[in-house]
Motif scaffolding. Structure first.
Motif, short mmCIF file in Angstrom:
data_model
loop_
_atom_site.label_atom_id
_atom_site.label_comp_id
_atom_site.label_asym_id
_atom_site.label_seq_id
_atom_site.Cartn_x
_atom_site.Cartn_y
_atom_site.Cartn_z
N LEU A 82 -70.73 62.89 -72.46
CA LEU A 82 -70.93 62.47 -71.07
C LEU A 82 -71.39 61.02 -70.98
CD1 LEU A 82 -72.59 65.64 -69.49
CD2 LEU A 82 -70.28 64.75 -69.09
N GLY A 83 -72.25 60.61 -71.90
CA GLY A 83 -72.69 59.22 -71.91
C GLY A 83 -71.54 58.27 -72.15
N ARG A 84 -70.68 58.63 -73.11
CA ARG A 84 -69.51 57.78 -73.42
C ARG A 84 -68.55 57.75 -72.24
NH1 ARG A 84 -67.66 53.45 -75.62
NH2 ARG A 84 -65.62 53.64 -76.55
N LEU A 85 -68.30 58.92 -71.64
CA LEU A 85 -67.42 58.95 -70.46
C LEU A 85 -68.00 58.11 -69.33
CD1 LEU A 85 -66.27 62.68 -70.31
CD2 LEU A 85 -64.85 60.69 -70.73
N GLY A 86 -69.31 58.22 -69.13
CA GLY A 86 -69.95 57.43 -68.08
C GLY A 86 -69.79 55.94 -68.34
N MET A 87 -69.96 55.56 -69.61
CA MET A 87 -69.81 54.15 -69.96
C MET A 87 -68.37 53.68 -69.71
SD MET A 87 -70.76 52.28 -73.55
CE MET A 87 -69.31 52.83 -74.41
N LEU A 88 -67.39 54.49 -70.15
CA LEU A 88 -65.99 54.11 -69.95
C LEU A 88 -65.63 54.08 -68.48
CD1 LEU A 88 -64.31 56.16 -72.83
CD2 LEU A 88 -64.63 53.68 -72.72
N LEU A 89 -66.12 55.06 -67.73
CA LEU A 89 -65.85 55.09 -66.29
C LEU A 89 -66.49 53.87 -65.61
CD1 LEU A 89 -64.61 56.59 -63.92
CD2 LEU A 89 -66.72 57.90 -63.72
N GLY A 90 -67.70 53.55 -66.03
CA GLY A 90 -68.37 52.37 -65.48
C GLY A 90 -67.59 51.10 -65.76
N GLN A 91 -67.08 50.99 -66.99
CA GLN A 91 -66.29 49.81 -67.33
C GLN A 91 -65.02 49.77 -66.50
OE1 GLN A 91 -65.71 50.26 -71.54
NE2 GLN A 91 -67.66 49.30 -72.05
N LEU A 92 -64.38 50.93 -66.34
CA LEU A 92 -63.15 51.01 -65.56
C LEU A 92 -63.41 50.62 -64.11
CD1 LEU A 92 -60.14 51.89 -65.41
CD2 LEU A 92 -60.96 54.17 -64.86
N VAL A 93 -64.45 51.21 -63.52
CA VAL A 93 -64.77 50.93 -62.11
C VAL A 93 -65.15 49.46 -61.94
CG1 VAL A 93 -66.44 51.41 -60.28
CG2 VAL A 93 -65.37 53.30 -61.51
N LEU A 94 -66.03 48.97 -62.82
CA LEU A 94 -66.45 47.58 -62.70
C LEU A 94 -65.29 46.62 -62.95
CD1 LEU A 94 -69.96 47.62 -64.38
CD2 LEU A 94 -69.43 47.42 -61.96
N GLY A 95 -64.42 46.99 -63.89
CA GLY A 95 -63.25 46.15 -64.15
C GLY A 95 -62.34 46.10 -62.94
N ARG A 96 -62.10 47.27 -62.33
CA ARG A 96 -61.24 47.33 -61.14
C ARG A 96 -61.89 46.60 -59.96
NH1 ARG A 96 -56.42 47.12 -59.31
NH2 ARG A 96 -56.02 48.40 -57.52
N LEU A 97 -63.21 46.81 -59.79
CA LEU A 97 -63.91 46.10 -58.72
C LEU A 97 -63.86 44.59 -58.94
CD1 LEU A 97 -67.07 48.29 -58.05
CD2 LEU A 97 -65.16 47.90 -56.52
N GLY A 98 -64.05 44.19 -60.20
CA GLY A 98 -63.99 42.77 -60.51
C GLY A 98 -62.61 42.19 -60.20
N MET A 99 -61.58 42.95 -60.54
CA MET A 99 -60.23 42.48 -60.27
C MET A 99 -59.98 42.37 -58.76
SD MET A 99 -56.65 44.11 -61.63
CE MET A 99 -56.63 45.45 -60.45
N LEU A 100 -60.40 43.39 -58.02
CA LEU A 100 -60.22 43.36 -56.56
C LEU A 100 -61.03 42.24 -55.92
CD1 LEU A 100 -60.32 47.19 -55.77
CD2 LEU A 100 -58.32 45.68 -55.73
N LEU A 101 -62.25 42.07 -56.42
CA LEU A 101 -63.08 40.99 -55.89
C LEU A 101 -62.45 39.63 -56.20
CD1 LEU A 101 -65.70 40.24 -54.46
CD2 LEU A 101 -66.84 40.25 -56.68
N GLY A 102 -61.92 39.50 -57.41
CA GLY A 102 -61.24 38.25 -57.78
C GLY A 102 -60.05 37.99 -56.88
N GLN A 103 -59.25 39.04 -56.61
CA GLN A 103 -58.10 38.88 -55.73
C GLN A 103 -58.54 38.48 -54.32
OE1 GLN A 103 -56.17 42.68 -56.05
NE2 GLN A 103 -55.02 42.10 -57.88
N LEU A 104 -59.61 39.12 -53.86
CA LEU A 104 -60.12 38.83 -52.53
C LEU A 104 -60.60 37.38 -52.44
CD1 LEU A 104 -60.95 39.93 -49.72
CD2 LEU A 104 -63.16 40.49 -50.72
N VAL A 105 -61.38 36.97 -53.45
CA VAL A 105 -61.91 35.61 -53.45
C VAL A 105 -60.78 34.60 -53.58
CG1 VAL A 105 -63.28 33.96 -54.80
CG2 VAL A 105 -64.21 36.22 -54.28
N LEU A 106 -59.86 34.85 -54.51
CA LEU A 106 -58.75 33.92 -54.68
C LEU A 106 -57.85 33.90 -53.45
CD1 LEU A 106 -57.75 34.49 -58.41
CD2 LEU A 106 -58.91 32.52 -57.43
N GLY A 107 -57.66 35.08 -52.85
CA GLY A 107 -56.85 35.13 -51.63
C GLY A 107 -57.50 34.34 -50.50
#
Length: 142
Positions: A82-107
């Motif tokens: 569960l800890g590993r899944l949480g870490m991977l999910l956190g990385q996935l969510v933060l990565g996706r949020l970072g990408m969306l935020l980057g697109q928003l800022v760049l847009g």
């Protein structure tokens, strides 16, 4: 010739660590301590009898201990997973949020830069930005 010392007797007698200690003598010499220990022994024997009357058996204790160890091992593995899944999910969510935020800022930056360039170009040509939007086929709502 070299003689072996194996048959030689030790100079100091061997003291076994398993020899009786003076603790038993202290209890015998202290009647109050002995009485307190006998009282505690009676209480423990009473608790054992009550547990046996409730259906508990001493032979089952080891089985329960083994099952508890197995349960704890399984629980530990589950927590690691569960800890590993949480870490991977956190990385996935933060990565996706970072990408969306980057697109928003760049847009947003792209839009502001575009407006700035069109405004400067309109100023240089002596026309309005509305005229440039029409000239380049841009929607005023963009």
């Amino acid at each position: 010739m070299h003689k072996s010392n194996v048959s030689r007797k030790p100079s100091v007698p061997f003291k076994s660590p398993l020899q009786s200690s003076s603790r038993g003598k202290v209890v015998q010499d202290d009647p109050e301590r002995r009485q307190a220990l006998e009282k505690r022994l009676g209480e423990l024997n009473k608790q054992i009898k009550e547990m046996q009357d409730q259906g508990y058996r001493e032979g089952e204790l080891q089985t329960h201990i083994e099952k508890l160890h197995e349960y704890n091992e399984i629980k530990d593995v589950g927590q690691l997973v569960l800890g590993r899944l949480g870490m991977l999910l956190g990385q996935l969510v933060l990565g996706r949020l970072g990408m969306l935020l980057g697109q928003l800022v760049l847009g947003r930056l792209g839009m502001l830069l575009g407006q700035l360039v069109l405004g400067r170009l309109a100023n240089l040509q002596g026309v309005t930005t509305r005229d440039l939007y029409e000239q380049y086929g841009l929607d005023l709502e963009d």
